[in-house]
Design an enzyme around this catalytic site. Structure first.
Site, PDB file in Angstrom:
ATOM      1  N   TYR A  91     -11.247  -1.089   0.672  1.00  7.63           N
ATOM      2  CA  TYR A  91     -11.146  -0.786   2.108  1.00  7.63           C
ATOM      3  C   TYR A  91      -9.871  -0.022   2.435  1.00  7.63           C
ATOM      4  CZ  TYR A  91      -7.659  -4.054   4.183  1.00  7.63           C
ATOM      5  OH  TYR A  91      -6.504  -4.686   4.589  1.00  7.63           O
ATOM      6  N   ARG A  92      -8.964   0.093   1.479  1.00  9.16           N
ATOM      7  CA  ARG A  92      -7.634   0.625   1.745  1.00  9.16           C
ATOM      8  C   ARG A  92      -6.912   0.633   0.416  1.00  9.16           C
ATOM      9  NH1 ARG A  92      -4.007  -3.292   5.561  1.00  9.16           N
ATOM     10  NH2 ARG A  92      -2.138  -2.046   5.685  1.00  9.16           N
ATOM     11  N   TYR A 135       0.824  -1.212   0.000  1.00 11.51           N
ATOM     12  CA  TYR A 135       0.000   0.000   0.000  1.00 11.51           C
ATOM     13  C   TYR A 135       0.862   1.267   0.000  1.00 11.51           C
ATOM     14  CZ  TYR A 135      -3.643  -3.358   1.166  1.00 11.51           C
ATOM     15  OH  TYR A 135      -4.494  -4.435   1.146  1.00 11.51           O
TER      16      TYR A 135
HETATM   17  C1  FAD Z   1       2.974 -10.099   1.880  1.00 12.43           C
HETATM   18  C2  FAD Z   1       2.115  -9.094   2.603  1.00 12.43           C
HETATM   19  C3  FAD Z   1       1.071  -9.527   3.405  1.00 12.43           C
HETATM   20  C4  FAD Z   1       0.279  -8.610   4.106  1.00 12.43           C
HETATM   21  N1  FAD Z   1      -0.703  -9.087   4.921  1.00 12.43           N
HETATM   22  C5  FAD Z   1      -1.455  -8.210   5.645  1.00 12.43           C
HETATM   23  C6  FAD Z   1      -2.449  -8.678   6.552  1.00 12.43           C
HETATM   24  O1  FAD Z   1      -2.602  -9.875   6.773  1.00 12.43           O
HETATM   25  N2  FAD Z   1      -3.204  -7.760   7.199  1.00 12.43           N
HETATM   26  C7  FAD Z   1      -3.020  -6.431   7.030  1.00 12.43           C
HETATM   27  O2  FAD Z   1      -3.722  -5.630   7.666  1.00 12.43           O
HETATM   28  N3  FAD Z   1      -2.069  -5.961   6.197  1.00 12.43           N
HETATM   29  C8  FAD Z   1      -1.273  -6.807   5.512  1.00 12.43           C
HETATM   30  N4  FAD Z   1      -0.281  -6.325   4.691  1.00 12.43           N
HETATM   31  C9  FAD Z   1      -0.109  -4.878   4.541  1.00 12.43           C
HETATM   32  C10 FAD Z   1       0.878  -4.255   5.547  1.00 12.43           C
HETATM   33  O3  FAD Z   1       2.117  -4.886   5.439  1.00 12.43           O
HETATM   34  C11 FAD Z   1       0.415  -4.303   6.989  1.00 12.43           C
HETATM   35  O4  FAD Z   1      -0.876  -3.776   7.109  1.00 12.43           O
HETATM   36  C12 FAD Z   1       1.333  -3.554   7.946  1.00 12.43           C
HETATM   37  O5  FAD Z   1       0.971  -3.875   9.267  1.00 12.43           O
HETATM   38  C13 FAD Z   1       1.274  -2.034   7.769  1.00 12.43           C
HETATM   39  O6  FAD Z   1       2.486  -1.484   8.176  1.00 12.43           O
HETATM   40  P1  FAD Z   1       2.747  -0.914   9.640  1.00 12.43           P
HETATM   41  O7  FAD Z   1       1.960  -1.710  10.609  1.00 12.43           O
HETATM   42  O8  FAD Z   1       4.205  -0.826   9.815  1.00 12.43           O
HETATM   43  O9  FAD Z   1       2.084   0.533   9.556  1.00 12.43           O
HETATM   44  P2  FAD Z   1       2.781   1.901   9.143  1.00 12.43           P
HETATM   45  O10 FAD Z   1       3.467   1.724   7.846  1.00 12.43           O
HETATM   46  O11 FAD Z   1       3.557   2.442  10.253  1.00 12.43           O
HETATM   47  O12 FAD Z   1       1.502   2.812   8.978  1.00 12.43           O
HETATM   48  C14 FAD Z   1       0.588   2.644   7.938  1.00 12.43           C
HETATM   49  C15 FAD Z   1      -0.084   3.978   7.635  1.00 12.43           C
HETATM   50  O13 FAD Z   1      -0.901   4.358   8.742  1.00 12.43           O
HETATM   51  C16 FAD Z   1      -0.809   5.751   8.983  1.00 12.43           C
HETATM   52  N5  FAD Z   1      -0.185   5.947  10.301  1.00 12.43           N
HETATM   53  C17 FAD Z   1       0.796   5.183  10.818  1.00 12.43           C
HETATM   54  N6  FAD Z   1       1.113   5.614  12.035  1.00 12.43           N
HETATM   55  C18 FAD Z   1       0.342   6.671  12.304  1.00 12.43           C
HETATM   56  C19 FAD Z   1       0.236   7.521  13.433  1.00 12.43           C
HETATM   57  N7  FAD Z   1       0.988   7.331  14.500  1.00 12.43           N
HETATM   58  N8  FAD Z   1      -0.649   8.531  13.389  1.00 12.43           N
HETATM   59  C20 FAD Z   1      -1.424   8.721  12.292  1.00 12.43           C
HETATM   60  N9  FAD Z   1      -1.362   7.923  11.188  1.00 12.43           N
HETATM   61  C21 FAD Z   1      -0.484   6.903  11.202  1.00 12.43           C
HETATM   62  C22 FAD Z   1       0.066   6.330   7.896  1.00 12.43           C
HETATM   63  O14 FAD Z   1      -0.737   6.817   6.861  1.00 12.43           O
HETATM   64  C23 FAD Z   1       0.882   5.140   7.426  1.00 12.43           C
HETATM   65  O15 FAD Z   1       1.273   5.239   6.093  1.00 12.43           O
HETATM   66  C24 FAD Z   1       0.526  -7.227   3.977  1.00 12.43           C
HETATM   67  C25 FAD Z   1       1.579  -6.797   3.158  1.00 12.43           C
HETATM   68  C26 FAD Z   1       2.374  -7.720   2.490  1.00 12.43           C
HETATM   69  C27 FAD Z   1       3.515  -7.211   1.668  1.00 12.43           C
END
Ligand code: FAD
Lengths: 522, 194
Positions: free
Chosen positions: A468-469, A92
């Site tokens: 949804y995203r 994303y």
């Molecule tokens: C192979 C693969 C499988 C995946 N499977 C899943 C899955 O099972 N479920 C799922 O949900 N996702 C999945 N993802 C997507 C993603 O990897 C995850 O959702 C991951 O947890 C998001 O990154 P993060 O938790 O580090 O969030 P971050 O990258 O830190 O944040 C995501 C976004 O949230 C907002 N944000 C973050 N922190 C804040 C803050 N403190 N205040 C305000 N806004 C903020 C920002 O816009 C940011 O860009 C997958 C991705 C891949 C590549």
């Protein structure tokens, strides 16, 4: 390399702001080197030019006070910051900002687990806490609690919940399980939501809604504030856990399995969000595409069938689990077996027969909240695999699921890509995740993937479906499909944005929400 | 049922890997590199990767598809050896994940190369510093199907430092290969401790 700059900002202004920020956090926590340091704040899975989302700098504050000071500086210069927590939002956009030149506000160093309450089953965490961190903490303390993590567990509670992310235990709807947050507004004001806003609060992690408007959701998938703390409910470790998988032989079994699932899901016979996973997704855990097919375009059916046979997989593979005391699980499993056993060719798989299979093993971990990274193996389906997720919401209804599946598969084949996807039944909906995988070393393939994604957004909207995203590249387009009543929803978002962040410094363009000064350009 | 077993081997090598016939240009990079602690990852599912790791001294190994199991080892290494080097010959996704973890400790990619078999063609695409990219590319080509061994032997002379990366590509035709590997070799180190 020329320094990427935010729109309307000069290099002199950027440098002056950065010099002030360095005084707040120290030089070691400001990253400026475009070649090395900032490479890790880009999105390698982007389908357009790398420069489209290249930040000018990144800064890692260590506490709320530093965030307030940084916001004061960037307000002064009107330089946008892009907030990330663990920064692993791959598929994303990863940690990359919506436009070039933003400063990434990386909260990775704010990584304290502030409280874990075993009796009431909740944790309160800072943004830098990853799923691994929380899990390890619970294990070290010997607490009888489970976490619920996204498939790649290196992400974290705050970032994932901010994105409306999902996991695989009964607590898989993360925003539903979120309880209370602390937010820093653009002007530096600190706001607590829910019960934590009472003096000497005793119930912050227990009751979500507080008094007055429940505003927590406003700070998710948005740019109205910087979340600096979050409460999340944790599932008490159940006395038992029975995961199961059902392999299904035919394409159209998606319709039947979905229709049979809904009553079991809403009546809590199946406790978690069951997943219907397509053959290629499952296979990619064990094999690569070129082991079965080296031609161009989508893999032909004959090759898919051979692969299904070799790997003992279905065209669809349905995963779910029940939790609780033995007799209760037995009852539920009897109902589940009776229900799905009626599908011709359906075959049940359990730990005793399936253990050791990579696809099974990591799902079993995910459905009990054991963090892992195995799903990243999918990316090796093609060499140099990159992917973005097209994630429309479908009804948990067989016909609806088939319609979406056929629409996406037809289009992806037309554009020369495999359909790799899964359906995840939430409560009444299904998250349909189409993993659009492409060779990220090939400019031509990236462009084709980009074009396919764009057309899918329109196709889905024409059928009445929204996502949804989404990835950075498609936030505006998708926002445009949520346009009922002359864009009333986005007008409301924009009214809030203008009020809360008049200088437009917080993550401009996040999910298509733009500050006034940039709205015309988006 | 076919089941894929991926071996991620990690080795903490304190000795220098032997250079068979080091070129002069590489030789000077080698000077002083012996003391640099080295952590090496390999995907032992692939024959090429197995070949590679079997030529790296003093190794430890783990077996899994789950790269997450190696994050702690990498973190510990980066903390304890800020002057160290982390290298590997792995699946693309494993490199991607390890690179992300290492960056939190100031370790960045100084060299990476993809090695891709398609039909009877093997393609190496090297991304490295200007002065080394051409050399590494031609050495890989000259090593023919022994390229994993060449890499293992030259692990310690892979570029360090903070130079701009350039990309060079080469293709070799190999007889009788039905391999499908897509592997990445790579090297991470900290700019600040060069
Ligand atoms: C192979 C693969 C499988 C995946 N499977 C899943 C899955 O099972 N479920 C799922 O949900 N996702 C999945 N993802 C997507 C993603 O990897 C995850 O959702 C991951 O947890 C998001 O990154 P993060 O938790 O580090 O969030 P971050 O990258 O830190 O944040 C995501 C976004 O949230 C907002 N944000 C973050 N922190 C804040 C803050 N403190 N205040 C305000 N806004 C903020 C920002 O816009 C940011 O860009 C997958 C991705 C891949 C590549």
């Amino acid at each position: 390399m020329t320094k990427p700059l935010p729109q309307g900002i000069t290099l002199g202004q950027l440098n002056a702001a950065v010099a002030e920020i360095e005084k707040v956090v120290g030089k070691d926590y400001v990253y400026l080197d475009d070649v090395k340091e900032l490479r890790s704040y880009r999105d390698p899975y982007n389908t357009t030019d790398d420069a489209d989302f290249a930040p000018s700098a990144a800064v890692a504050p260590q506490n709320v006070e530093q965030i307030q000071k940084i916001l004061a500086i960037v307000n002064n210069y009107k330089i946008p910051v892009w907030t990330i927590s663990t920064g692993k939002n791959f598929a994303y956009g990863g940690p990359a900002p919506r436009k070039p030149g933003y400063i990434v506000l990386d909260l990775k160093l704010m990584n304290k687990i502030l409280e874990v309450n075993e009796k009431h089953g909740y944790a309160i965490v800072e943004p830098g806490v990853s799923y691994y961190d929380l899990y390890n903490h619970i294990q070290e303390k010997g607490l009888k609690l489970w976490i619920d993590c996204a498939a790649p567990a290196w992400g974290g509670i705050v970032g994932n919940t901010s994105e409306h992310g999902a996991g695989y235990t009964p607590y898989g709807d993360h925003l539903l399980m979120q309880c209370g947050m602390q937010v820093v507004l653009a002007d530096g004001t600190i706001v607590e939501t829910g019960m934590d806003t009472t003096a000497n609060s005793k119930t912050g992690g227990l009751y979500k809604y507080g008094q007055g408007a429940a505003i927590d959701g406003l700070f998710t998938q948005s740019n109205f504030g910087v979340i600096t703390r979050m409460g999340i409910w944790l599932m008490p470790e159940p006395p038992g856990y029975t995961p199961f998988m059902i392999t299904l032989e035919n394409e159209h079994d998606l319709e039947t399995v979905t229709d049979l699932s809904l009553p079991l899901r809403v009546n809590q016979v199946i406790h978690n969000a069951p997943m219907t996973v397509d053959l290629l997704w499952e296979s990619a855990m064990s094999v690569s595409r070129s082991q079965y097919y080296t031609g161009k375009g989508p893999m032909p059916d004959s090759h898919r069938k051979k692969m299904a046979k070799d790997l003992d997989l279905g065209i669809w593979n349905y995963y779910g689990a029940v939790y609780g005391p033995g007799p209760m699980m037995k009852n539920n499993m009897d109902v589940i077996r009776d229900t799905f056993g009626s599908i011709p060719g359906a075959k049940f798989h359990y730990d005793d027969t399936r253990k050791g299979d990579p696809g099974w093993d990591y799902r079993v971990k995910l459905m009990k909240g054991t963090p892992n990274m195995t799903e990243f193996s999918l990316l090796n389906w093609i060499g140099g695999g990159g992917h973005i997720n097209f994630s429309p919401i479908s009804a948990a209804d067989g016909k609806s699921a088939m319609r979406q599946y056929e629409m996406i598969r037809k289009r992806s084949h037309e554009y020369g890509f495999d359909y790799i996807g899964e359906f995840l039944i939430g409560w009444r909906d299904q998250h349909h995740i189409f993993m659009l995988m492409f060779d990220r070393m090939s400019a031509e393939e990236k462009k084709r993937a980009h074009d396919l994604f764009a057309i899918l957004v329109d196709d889905a909207a024409a059928l009445g479906y929204g996502e949804y995203r989404t990835h950075l590249s498609f936030m505006d387009q998708i926002a445009g499909t949520f346009s009922w009543n002359d864009n009333a929803l986005w007008d409301t978002h924009h009214a809030l944005k203008d009020e809360l962040d008049p200088n437009g410094i917080l993550s401009p363009g996040k999910q298509g929400i733009w500050p006034k000064n940039l709205r015309g350009n988006s | 049922m076919l089941s894929r077993r991926t071996f991620i081997k990690s080795a903490l090598a304190t000795n220098v890997a032997l250079l068979a016939t080091p070129s002069q240009a590489l030789q000077h990079v080698l000077t002083g590199s012996e003391e640099i602690p080295l952590l090496v990852f390999a995907d032992e599912h692939s024959l090429n990767s197995k070949h590679f790791i079997s030529n790296v001294a003093e190794r430890k190994s783990n077996i899994d598809l789950d790269i997450g199991q190696h994050f702690e080892l990498l973190r510990e290494f980066c903390k304890e050896s800020p002057r160290g080097q982390v290298s590997g010959l792995t699946r693309d996704s494993d490199f991607f994940a390890l690179e992300q973890i290492a960056k939190d400790f100031g370790f960045y990619t100084q060299y990476s190369a993809t090695h891709h078999y398609s039909g009877n063609t093997l393609t190496h695409e090297v991304s490295s510093s200007k002065d080394s990219a051409e050399l590494i590319t031609s050495s890989l080509k000259n090593a023919k199907d022994q390229w994993p061994q060449w890499l293992a032997n030259h692990m310690r002379v892979l570029p360090r430092g903070n130079s701009q990366l350039v990309t060079k590509k080469t293709q070799i035709t190999l007889a009788n290969t039905d391999q499908h590997d897509f592997l990445v070799s790579w090297s991470l180190s900290s700019n600040k401790h060069i």
